[in-house]
Scaffold this motif. Structure first.
Motif, PDB file in Angstrom:
ATOM      1  N   ASP A   1      44.646  41.157  47.390  1.00 40.66           N
ATOM      2  CA  ASP A   1      44.925  42.716  46.781  1.00 40.66           C
ATOM      3  C   ASP A   1      45.394  43.660  48.057  1.00 40.66           C
ATOM      4  N   GLY A   2      46.684  44.579  47.511  1.00 37.63           N
ATOM      5  CA  GLY A   2      47.100  45.118  48.218  1.00 37.63           C
ATOM      6  C   GLY A   2      48.490  46.150  48.001  1.00 37.63           C
TER       7      GLY A   2
ATOM      8  N   VAL B   1      49.655  45.328  44.451  1.00 36.66           N
ATOM      9  CA  VAL B   1      49.779  44.277  44.137  1.00 36.66           C
ATOM     10  C   VAL B   1      47.851  43.826  43.938  1.00 36.66           C
TER      11      VAL B   1
ATOM     12  N   PRO C   1      42.495  44.929  55.192  1.00 42.30           N
ATOM     13  CA  PRO C   1      44.054  44.516  55.281  1.00 42.30           C
ATOM     14  C   PRO C   1      44.156  43.871  56.733  1.00 42.30           C
ATOM     15  N   GLU C   2      44.673  42.679  56.286  1.00 45.06           N
ATOM     16  CA  GLU C   2      44.871  41.763  57.135  1.00 45.06           C
ATOM     17  C   GLU C   2      46.063  41.479  57.161  1.00 45.06           C
TER      18      GLU C   2
ATOM     19  N   SER D   1      38.588  53.082  36.251  1.00 35.42           N
ATOM     20  CA  SER D   1      37.890  51.717  36.787  1.00 35.42           C
ATOM     21  C   SER D   1      36.997  51.277  38.012  1.00 35.42           C
ATOM     22  N   ALA D   2      36.572  50.157  37.948  1.00 34.01           N
ATOM     23  CA  ALA D   2      35.648  49.925  38.599  1.00 34.01           C
ATOM     24  C   ALA D   2      36.100  49.613  40.773  1.00 34.01           C
ATOM     25  N   ILE D   3      36.101  50.472  41.796  1.00 38.61           N
ATOM     26  CA  ILE D   3      36.503  50.164  42.993  1.00 38.61           C
ATOM     27  C   ILE D   3      36.556  48.632  43.586  1.00 38.61           C
ATOM     28  N   VAL D   4      37.666  48.216  43.235  1.00 38.64           N
ATOM     29  CA  VAL D   4      37.794  47.064  44.550  1.00 38.64           C
ATOM     30  C   VAL D   4      37.958  46.802  45.492  1.00 38.64           C
ATOM     31  N   ILE D   5      37.652  46.742  46.539  1.00 37.47           N
ATOM     32  CA  ILE D   5      37.556  47.175  48.296  1.00 37.47           C
ATOM     33  C   ILE D   5      37.859  45.616  48.844  1.00 37.47           C
ATOM     34  N   THR D   6      39.241  45.634  49.607  1.00 37.45           N
ATOM     35  CA  THR D   6      39.840  44.142  50.288  1.00 37.45           C
ATOM     36  C   THR D   6      40.120  45.327  51.748  1.00 37.45           C
TER      37      THR D   6
ATOM     38  N   GLY E   1      48.127  44.303  52.869  1.00 38.86           N
ATOM     39  CA  GLY E   1      46.887  44.000  52.308  1.00 38.86           C
ATOM     40  C   GLY E   1      45.747  42.536  52.527  1.00 38.86           C
ATOM     41  N   GLY E   2      45.343  42.171  51.743  1.00 40.70           N
ATOM     42  CA  GLY E   2      44.622  40.782  52.433  1.00 40.70           C
ATOM     43  C   GLY E   2      45.134  39.797  52.119  1.00 40.70           C
TER      44      GLY E   2
END
Lengths: 169, 169, 169
Positions: B61-62, B130, B26-27, B19-24, B163-164
């Protein structure tokens, strides 16, 4: 089917059984490799080594991850109060993956294929929560390298901490 | 031998099956402890409790990590549609680690050493991805505390989210 | 009892067996899903797919996490040099969770309940350290999707990277 099957079993009053939430900023990833000399089949406790790493890393609140870079030794968290427990854990694994069970892969010795099976069943990666710079292990939990080969080996365990800094660090 | 053994089995067209890559960024690291009252040997579903924690944490996302602080109870992700599955999983574990198998460690009761073996085989730590604030479990996956002792116990599970933040949170 | 039981077994000179510490800032969480077509019971190596994801993610130093969204297929890290090892691992699992063992849950086929047991024993989540953009696997370690059902299935594996960026990325 309406709703997830878990609904009926849900504790309605979940807030009563969940502790307060603690929030931290992820500031650090710290890594090092621990080399463990095993004495042949058996469990080598590394709890103190992992604690020393967490302290040296300046860890506050976060997660400690362990990974063993082998296919015939594994990582196990188990009771560290009575050494008989590790004896019995080893006996249990011997029953689940006996030598001389007609393994196809036998070129590396009679203990090799059972060691692969035991490693598959017990695993090569795990994590432990870290709270205020300390491993959040239960009272009776210790961290072990489980050596499944008959002879002594040198085993590498990659330790990584992800989380916040220790207050004052 | 040229190349890794996996090369021959590699799907050349990997982009088609990824699948496409999702970037977040880390907060957050958010932690809480869930206390689960078990009723003796068996599986207690905690999926909804974990979902509630992820929502309360403001997760986007995390990664959600779970750790159980015990040596005779474990964490298992398994089918939550047909309760017979958990019955059979318990029966399977009873066969793999029977009571009365001549365990050396028997001072804490006939069910204690089998419980340690079952915990070793099933594990005390796991994680769940998540995505947009929801656990990325498969359709049939539920999260369980597996109690391996005969009597009811109180079990602590440390839940951590890395995560975010959720959009708007 | 004074001190933890592990004290006596502690290597006093731990600094000698621990590598230097590497520190990174957590900058990224990157996620994608890998879809794996299995051919029925057996092991499908995905090491290269995971390596490709780590490269595409621009990973530096950090952690790669894998999660399989199923209850009858699992994730295993094992030897990828001799294919006989996977044959024997499958045979071992067949002995530990045989078909026709009188399972209560049999509505989905004779291979279904054994597949759930095998998944419970081998696990659905694991992590691998990443060092300078490469998986820190041991020399003989490969990453596998273990299919436990008799027929081919499509299996989803969620890949997540947490860590720093690759130098120059």
């Amino acid at each position: 089917m309406s709703g997830r099957p878990g609904d009926a079993r849900r504790n309605k009053n979940v807030m009563d059984r969940r502790s307060a939430i603690v929030i931290t900023a992820p500031e650090l990833i710290v890594a090092a490799t621990l080399t463990v000399e095993t004495r042949g089949q058996g469990f080598v406790e590394i709890t103190r080594d992992v604690e020393d790493f967490v302290a040296a890393a300046g860890a506050g609140d976060g997660i400690l991850l362990l990974f063993i870079r082998h296919t015939s030794a594994s990582l196990v968290i188990q009771e560290n109060a009575d050494p008989d427990v590790c004896t019995d854990l080893g006996a249990a694994l011997n029953r689940l993956a006996p030598a001389g069970a007609g393994w196809v892969h036998d070129s590396e010795g009679a203990d090799d294929m059972p060691a692969h099976v035991k490693t598959m069943l017990t695993g090569v990666s795990l994590h432990i929560p870290v709270r205020q710079g300390a491993l959040a292990l239960g009272n009776w939990q210790g961290v072990y390298v489980a050596e499944h080969r008959g002879r002594p080996h040198r085993r590498d365990v990659v330790m990584q901490y992800v989380g916040g800094r220790h207050c004052g660090a």
